[in-house]
Scaffold this motif. Sequence first.
Motif, PDB file in Angstrom:
ATOM      1  N   GLY A  43       0.792  -1.222   0.000  1.00  0.00           N
ATOM      2  CA  GLY A  43       0.000   0.000   0.000  1.00  0.00           C
ATOM      3  C   GLY A  43       0.818   1.262   0.000  1.00  0.00           C
ATOM      4  O   GLY A  43       0.274   2.368   0.090  1.00  0.00           O
ATOM      5  N   GLY A  44       2.128   1.108  -0.087  1.00  0.00           N
ATOM      6  CA  GLY A  44       2.975   2.281  -0.160  1.00  0.00           C
ATOM      7  C   GLY A  44       3.078   3.081   1.118  1.00  0.00           C
ATOM      8  O   GLY A  44       3.485   4.251   1.095  1.00  0.00           O
ATOM      9  N   THR A  45       2.725   2.449   2.232  1.00  0.00           N
ATOM     10  CA  THR A  45       2.841   3.170   3.501  1.00  0.00           C
ATOM     11  C   THR A  45       4.030   2.640   4.290  1.00  0.00           C
ATOM     12  O   THR A  45       5.162   2.926   3.932  1.00  0.00           O
ATOM     13  N   TYR A  46       3.766   1.840   5.334  1.00  0.00           N
ATOM     14  CA  TYR A  46       4.881   1.324   6.122  1.00  0.00           C
ATOM     15  C   TYR A  46       5.577   0.197   5.374  1.00  0.00           C
ATOM     16  O   TYR A  46       5.043  -0.359   4.409  1.00  0.00           O
ATOM     17  N   SER A  47       6.761  -0.107   5.816  1.00  0.00           N
ATOM     18  CA  SER A  47       7.549  -1.165   5.191  1.00  0.00           C
ATOM     19  C   SER A  47       8.023  -2.146   6.259  1.00  0.00           C
ATOM     20  O   SER A  47       8.221  -1.781   7.423  1.00  0.00           O
ATOM     21  N   THR A  48       8.205  -3.373   5.833  1.00  0.00           N
ATOM     22  CA  THR A  48       8.783  -4.391   6.709  1.00  0.00           C
ATOM     23  C   THR A  48      10.000  -4.997   6.044  1.00  0.00           C
ATOM     24  O   THR A  48      10.077  -5.090   4.815  1.00  0.00           O
ATOM     25  N   LEU A  49      10.939  -5.382   6.856  1.00  0.00           N
ATOM     26  CA  LEU A  49      12.142  -6.073   6.396  1.00  0.00           C
ATOM     27  C   LEU A  49      12.253  -7.346   7.227  1.00  0.00           C
ATOM     28  O   LEU A  49      12.441  -7.299   8.429  1.00  0.00           O
ATOM     29  N   LYS A  50      12.099  -8.466   6.544  1.00  0.00           N
ATOM     30  CA  LYS A  50      12.128  -9.759   7.225  1.00  0.00           C
ATOM     31  C   LYS A  50      13.441 -10.459   6.950  1.00  0.00           C
ATOM     32  O   LYS A  50      13.910 -10.479   5.794  1.00  0.00           O
ATOM     33  N   VAL A  51      14.004 -11.016   7.991  1.00  0.00           N
ATOM     34  CA  VAL A  51      15.227 -11.799   7.845  1.00  0.00           C
ATOM     35  C   VAL A  51      14.895 -13.219   8.277  1.00  0.00           C
ATOM     36  O   VAL A  51      14.491 -13.467   9.407  1.00  0.00           O
ATOM     37  N   GLN A  52      15.042 -14.175   7.326  1.00  0.00           N
ATOM     38  CA  GLN A  52      14.634 -15.535   7.594  1.00  0.00           C
ATOM     39  C   GLN A  52      15.436 -16.522   6.758  1.00  0.00           C
ATOM     40  O   GLN A  52      15.345 -16.459   5.516  1.00  0.00           O
ATOM     41  N   PRO A  53      16.204 -17.404   7.356  1.00  0.00           N
ATOM     42  CA  PRO A  53      16.553 -17.450   8.773  1.00  0.00           C
ATOM     43  C   PRO A  53      17.723 -16.514   9.071  1.00  0.00           C
ATOM     44  O   PRO A  53      18.577 -16.292   8.231  1.00  0.00           O
ATOM     45  N   ALA A  54      17.733 -15.978  10.273  1.00  0.00           N
ATOM     46  CA  ALA A  54      18.797 -15.043  10.636  1.00  0.00           C
ATOM     47  C   ALA A  54      20.118 -15.773  10.870  1.00  0.00           C
ATOM     48  O   ALA A  54      20.147 -16.893  11.384  1.00  0.00           O
ATOM     49  N   GLU A  55      21.189 -15.122  10.471  1.00  0.00           N
ATOM     50  CA  GLU A  55      22.539 -15.624  10.682  1.00  0.00           C
ATOM     51  C   GLU A  55      23.302 -14.638  11.554  1.00  0.00           C
ATOM     52  O   GLU A  55      22.913 -13.472  11.688  1.00  0.00           O
ATOM     53  N   LEU A  56      24.400 -15.096  12.121  1.00  0.00           N
ATOM     54  CA  LEU A  56      25.177 -14.252  13.022  1.00  0.00           C
ATOM     55  C   LEU A  56      25.620 -12.952  12.348  1.00  0.00           C
ATOM     56  O   LEU A  56      25.603 -11.882  12.968  1.00  0.00           O
ATOM     57  N   GLU A  57      25.985 -13.046  11.070  1.00  0.00           N
ATOM     58  CA  GLU A  57      26.503 -11.868  10.364  1.00  0.00           C
ATOM     59  C   GLU A  57      25.435 -10.841  10.037  1.00  0.00           C
ATOM     60  O   GLU A  57      25.753  -9.759   9.522  1.00  0.00           O
TER      61      GLU A  57
END
Lengths: 111, 115
Positions: B71-85
């Motif tokens: 919708g051009g409003t908020y944004s999300t950034l998903k990290v999956q699966p997370a790594e140490l770096e």
Amino acid sequence: LAKTTQPISMDSYEGQEVNITCSHNNIATNDYITWYQQFPSQGPRFIIQGYKTKVTNEVASLFIPADRKSSTLSLPRVSLSDTAVYYCLVGDVLAGNMLTFGGGTRLMVKP
Amino acid sequence: EAGVTQFPSHSVIEKGQTVTLRCDPISGHDNLYWYRRVMGKEIKFLLHFVKESKQDESGMPNNRFLAERTGGTYSTLKVQPAELEDSGVYFCASSLVGQGNTEAFFGQGTRLTVV
């Protein structure tokens, strides 16, 4: 993208004028020059932006020579609270191009 | 007027888990950017949205990272699966699509620690 080069660090004393110079030899015609300030644990904060000649606002001045291959951020009468990292960025901001951060200049203002 | 808001401010997760970072830009700002600073390194660009469209995602490190801006409003950034770096501070910024000089407003950042 234009690469920028700044001094890694600078020291100054309260009340002095500080000038930080940034080199950007391959600046493009549509690029603007923008300076940001960052304190620890905070996001960068806009200071000033310019395209050519001189720009002044309530906190700083920005000097840009005719060839635009460098720029100088001038902070008048710094105080201890001006201790921060200062970043020079070059990019086509009107096109919304992303900003590329370099290493920045760590300014330490001493009493 | 509210500035750019990021949530959470801190997140500690275990390697292999999933984390979703959220950014609420300034209302009316069509440009939205994600950046990351890994410890001791420079702030690096990740991607750029114009409204809901990805304008440039050349900075995304790998396919474990997924950014959306519905919708051009908020944004999300998903990290999956997370790594140490992946540990570091993730900044979001927004700006108007330009007319005249344009400044980007940054959020306070989300400090992600992967253990």
